[in-house]
Design a protein around this motif. Structure first.
Motif, PDB file in Angstrom:
ATOM      1  N   ARG A 190     -28.677  56.283 -41.885  1.00  0.00           N
ATOM      2  CA  ARG A 190     -29.683  55.089 -41.551  1.00  0.00           C
ATOM      3  C   ARG A 190     -29.019  53.986 -40.921  1.00  0.00           C
ATOM      4  N   LEU A 191     -27.567  53.740 -40.897  1.00  0.00           N
ATOM      5  CA  LEU A 191     -26.872  52.546 -40.276  1.00  0.00           C
ATOM      6  C   LEU A 191     -27.237  52.582 -38.916  1.00  0.00           C
ATOM      7  N   PHE A 192     -27.543  53.963 -38.134  1.00  0.00           N
ATOM      8  CA  PHE A 192     -28.102  53.792 -37.013  1.00  0.00           C
ATOM      9  C   PHE A 192     -29.466  53.176 -36.546  1.00  0.00           C
ATOM     10  N   ASN A 193     -30.117  53.348 -37.536  1.00  0.00           N
ATOM     11  CA  ASN A 193     -31.590  52.916 -37.426  1.00  0.00           C
ATOM     12  C   ASN A 193     -31.403  51.237 -37.720  1.00  0.00           C
ATOM     13  N   LEU A 194     -30.593  50.979 -38.426  1.00  0.00           N
ATOM     14  CA  LEU A 194     -30.486  49.577 -38.735  1.00  0.00           C
ATOM     15  C   LEU A 194     -29.765  48.751 -37.284  1.00  0.00           C
ATOM     16  N   ARG A 195     -28.788  49.493 -36.511  1.00  0.00           N
ATOM     17  CA  ARG A 195     -28.307  49.055 -35.217  1.00  0.00           C
ATOM     18  C   ARG A 195     -29.604  48.863 -34.224  1.00  0.00           C
ATOM     19  N   ARG A 196     -30.303  49.928 -34.348  1.00  0.00           N
ATOM     20  CA  ARG A 196     -31.566  49.953 -33.278  1.00  0.00           C
ATOM     21  C   ARG A 196     -32.441  48.778 -33.722  1.00  0.00           C
ATOM     22  N   LEU A 197     -32.562  48.333 -34.892  1.00  0.00           N
ATOM     23  CA  LEU A 197     -33.688  47.314 -35.145  1.00  0.00           C
ATOM     24  C   LEU A 197     -32.872  45.979 -34.965  1.00  0.00           C
ATOM     25  N   LYS A 198     -31.475  45.856 -34.719  1.00  0.00           N
ATOM     26  CA  LYS A 198     -30.709  44.639 -34.434  1.00  0.00           C
ATOM     27  C   LYS A 198     -31.050  44.504 -33.109  1.00  0.00           C
ATOM     28  N   LEU A 207     -33.531  42.412 -41.354  1.00  0.00           N
ATOM     29  CA  LEU A 207     -32.494  43.425 -41.195  1.00  0.00           C
ATOM     30  C   LEU A 207     -31.849  43.736 -42.683  1.00  0.00           C
ATOM     31  N   THR A 208     -31.767  42.609 -43.622  1.00  0.00           N
ATOM     32  CA  THR A 208     -31.118  42.891 -44.865  1.00  0.00           C
ATOM     33  C   THR A 208     -32.515  43.390 -45.545  1.00  0.00           C
ATOM     34  N   ALA A 245     -22.901  47.417 -42.811  1.00  0.00           N
ATOM     35  CA  ALA A 245     -24.093  46.903 -42.730  1.00  0.00           C
ATOM     36  C   ALA A 245     -24.329  45.413 -42.608  1.00  0.00           C
ATOM     37  N   GLN A 246     -23.068  44.760 -43.327  1.00  0.00           N
ATOM     38  CA  GLN A 246     -22.997  43.485 -43.508  1.00  0.00           C
ATOM     39  C   GLN A 246     -22.721  42.953 -41.831  1.00  0.00           C
ATOM     40  N   ARG A 247     -21.990  43.765 -41.370  1.00  0.00           N
ATOM     41  CA  ARG A 247     -21.543  43.205 -39.905  1.00  0.00           C
ATOM     42  C   ARG A 247     -23.010  43.171 -38.821  1.00  0.00           C
ATOM     43  N   ILE A 248     -23.669  44.145 -39.346  1.00  0.00           N
ATOM     44  CA  ILE A 248     -24.879  44.190 -38.373  1.00  0.00           C
ATOM     45  C   ILE A 248     -26.012  43.339 -38.733  1.00  0.00           C
ATOM     46  N   THR A 249     -26.138  43.043 -40.163  1.00  0.00           N
ATOM     47  CA  THR A 249     -27.313  42.062 -40.539  1.00  0.00           C
ATOM     48  C   THR A 249     -26.738  40.536 -40.345  1.00  0.00           C
ATOM     49  N   GLY A 250     -25.319  40.494 -40.398  1.00  0.00           N
ATOM     50  CA  GLY A 250     -25.132  39.054 -40.172  1.00  0.00           C
ATOM     51  C   GLY A 250     -24.987  38.278 -41.329  1.00  0.00           C
ATOM     52  N   GLY A 251     -25.390  38.904 -42.674  1.00  0.00           N
ATOM     53  CA  GLY A 251     -25.586  38.034 -43.837  1.00  0.00           C
ATOM     54  C   GLY A 251     -24.695  38.808 -44.940  1.00  0.00           C
ATOM     55  N   LYS A 252     -24.419  38.032 -46.095  1.00  0.00           N
ATOM     56  CA  LYS A 252     -23.576  38.631 -47.121  1.00  0.00           C
ATOM     57  C   LYS A 252     -24.366  39.511 -47.934  1.00  0.00           C
ATOM     58  N   LEU A 253     -23.907  40.695 -48.154  1.00  0.00           N
ATOM     59  CA  LEU A 253     -24.448  41.792 -49.103  1.00  0.00           C
ATOM     60  C   LEU A 253     -23.927  41.857 -50.296  1.00  0.00           C
ATOM     61  N   PRO A 254     -24.648  42.078 -51.367  1.00  0.00           N
ATOM     62  CA  PRO A 254     -24.016  42.468 -52.947  1.00  0.00           C
ATOM     63  C   PRO A 254     -22.951  43.819 -52.776  1.00  0.00           C
ATOM     64  N   VAL A 255     -21.626  43.314 -53.409  1.00  0.00           N
ATOM     65  CA  VAL A 255     -20.582  44.397 -53.497  1.00  0.00           C
ATOM     66  C   VAL A 255     -21.149  45.371 -54.424  1.00  0.00           C
ATOM     67  N   LEU A 256     -20.942  46.738 -54.199  1.00  0.00           N
ATOM     68  CA  LEU A 256     -21.248  47.817 -54.999  1.00  0.00           C
ATOM     69  C   LEU A 256     -21.133  47.667 -56.430  1.00  0.00           C
TER      70      LEU A 256
END
Length: 320
Positions: A190-198, A207-208, A245-256
């Motif tokens: 799914r990260l591939f799709n996220l990169r494409r959207l960016k 993106l988030t 995913a955080q590097r792609i979206t450019g925003g802070k994402l919650p830690v698992l």
């Protein structure tokens, strides 16, 4: 554990038997008659291009894709219950699992439970698909013994080391490497799709949202059941996906880990408020002088210590 598979479960509901069970449950006769009318006399045709087959009237089963079908099936199978206290039957729509506790190498109750389930299926027009039914044995004793195979209708049930149950890969050692490897691989796709959207210029917020819906939902699915007993290596692999995913979206994402802690606490509160929940009795309040505190048993193994219930109780006690 015996993971049962039925052949076309929804298509085998007998409306007349279902209505009798609904009346036994106390449903209004008018509603029972409506259900009977809904499930009987339904015409079905096949269209190929401009050609339409002759109609076939169906008087059995529930329509596929109908929102009522899972509910009607659950009501149809509500009387499929255990006959021995050492066993339990877990049901979720047409997924059924028989869990037996074997004590002193006595498997009599477990095998009688399987036999009783087979009889119940025959009485209710359900066919067990033995080829897709699987058995898994969880045994942590130092001196393990051979367990005779389970037979259903004269066919041996295959014994497996792991099984995907309701989206979770369970193994006979109760470790979660198989499950985490599976969801990490799926999330990375799914990260591939996220990169494409960016590349298409979507905003960080969009993106988030995409990440939360399509990637985090995979990583955090049923996280309260398995994350506590993951190895450090498993957790690093999971968090690596989040960092990508955080590097792609450019925003802070919650830690698992934070997601796991939050969901454990929320789920514990929900169970405590629901007196009908099967696990409600596991949350025992301490004396009135220690209000808001819950009894926590001593864990003899790391597996028990890191289980959901002990983790949830520790979280509840730390909030007071």
């Amino acid at each position: 554990m015996l993971f049962i598979d039925y052949s076309s479960a929804f298509n085998t509901i007998v409306p007349s038997k279902l209505v009798i069970k609904l009346e036994t449950l106390g449903l209004d006769p008018a509603l029972c008659n409506w259900v009977l009318d809904f499930l009987t006399g339904r015409p079905q045709v096949v269209r190929v291009g401009n050609n339409i087959s002759s109609p076939l009237i169906l008087n059995i089963g529930a329509p596929q894709g109908c929102v009522l079908s899972p509910l009607l099936y659950s009501l149809f199978t509500h009387d499929c219950v255990v006959t021995h206290a050492s066993n339990s039957i877990i049901k979720f729509a047409d997924d059924t699992t028989v869990v037996g506790l074997i004590t002193n190498n006595d498997e009599t109750a477990y095998r009688e439970e399987v036999r009783a389930l087979g009889v119940w299926c025959q009485e209710n027009n359900l066919t067990l698909n033995v080829n897709k039914t699987k058995e898994m044995i969880v045994d942590f004793r130092k001196q393990q013994r051979e367990h005779p195979p389970i037979h259903i209708d004269g066919t041996v049930v295959e014994r497996v080391a792991s099984f995907k149950f309701l989206g979770i890969h369970i193994t006979d050692k109760l470790n979660w490497s198989t499950h985490t490897d599976s969801i990490v691989k799926k999330a990375q796709q799914r990260l591939f799709n996220l990169r494409r959207l960016k590349k298409f210029g979507l905003s960080p917020k969009a993106l988030t949202n995409f990440y939360r819906c399509t990637i985090e939902s995979i990583l955090a699915g049923c996280i309260t059941a398995w994350y506590g007993n993951c190895t450090a290596l498993n957790r690093k692999a999971l968090q690596r996906v989040v960092r990508s995913a955080q590097r792609i979206t450019g925003g802070k994402l919650p830690v698992l880990q934070d997601t796991y802690t939050t969901r454990c606490y929320r789920k514990a509160i929900k169970i405590i408020k629901d007196i009908n929940h099967p696990s409600h009795c596991l949350f025992t309040p301490l004396s009135s002088r220690r209000r808001g505190q819950y009894r926590c048993i001593n864990a003899g193994t790391e597996r028990l210590k890191n289980s959901f219930y002990l983790k949830a109780i520790r979280l509840l006690n730390s909030h007071h």
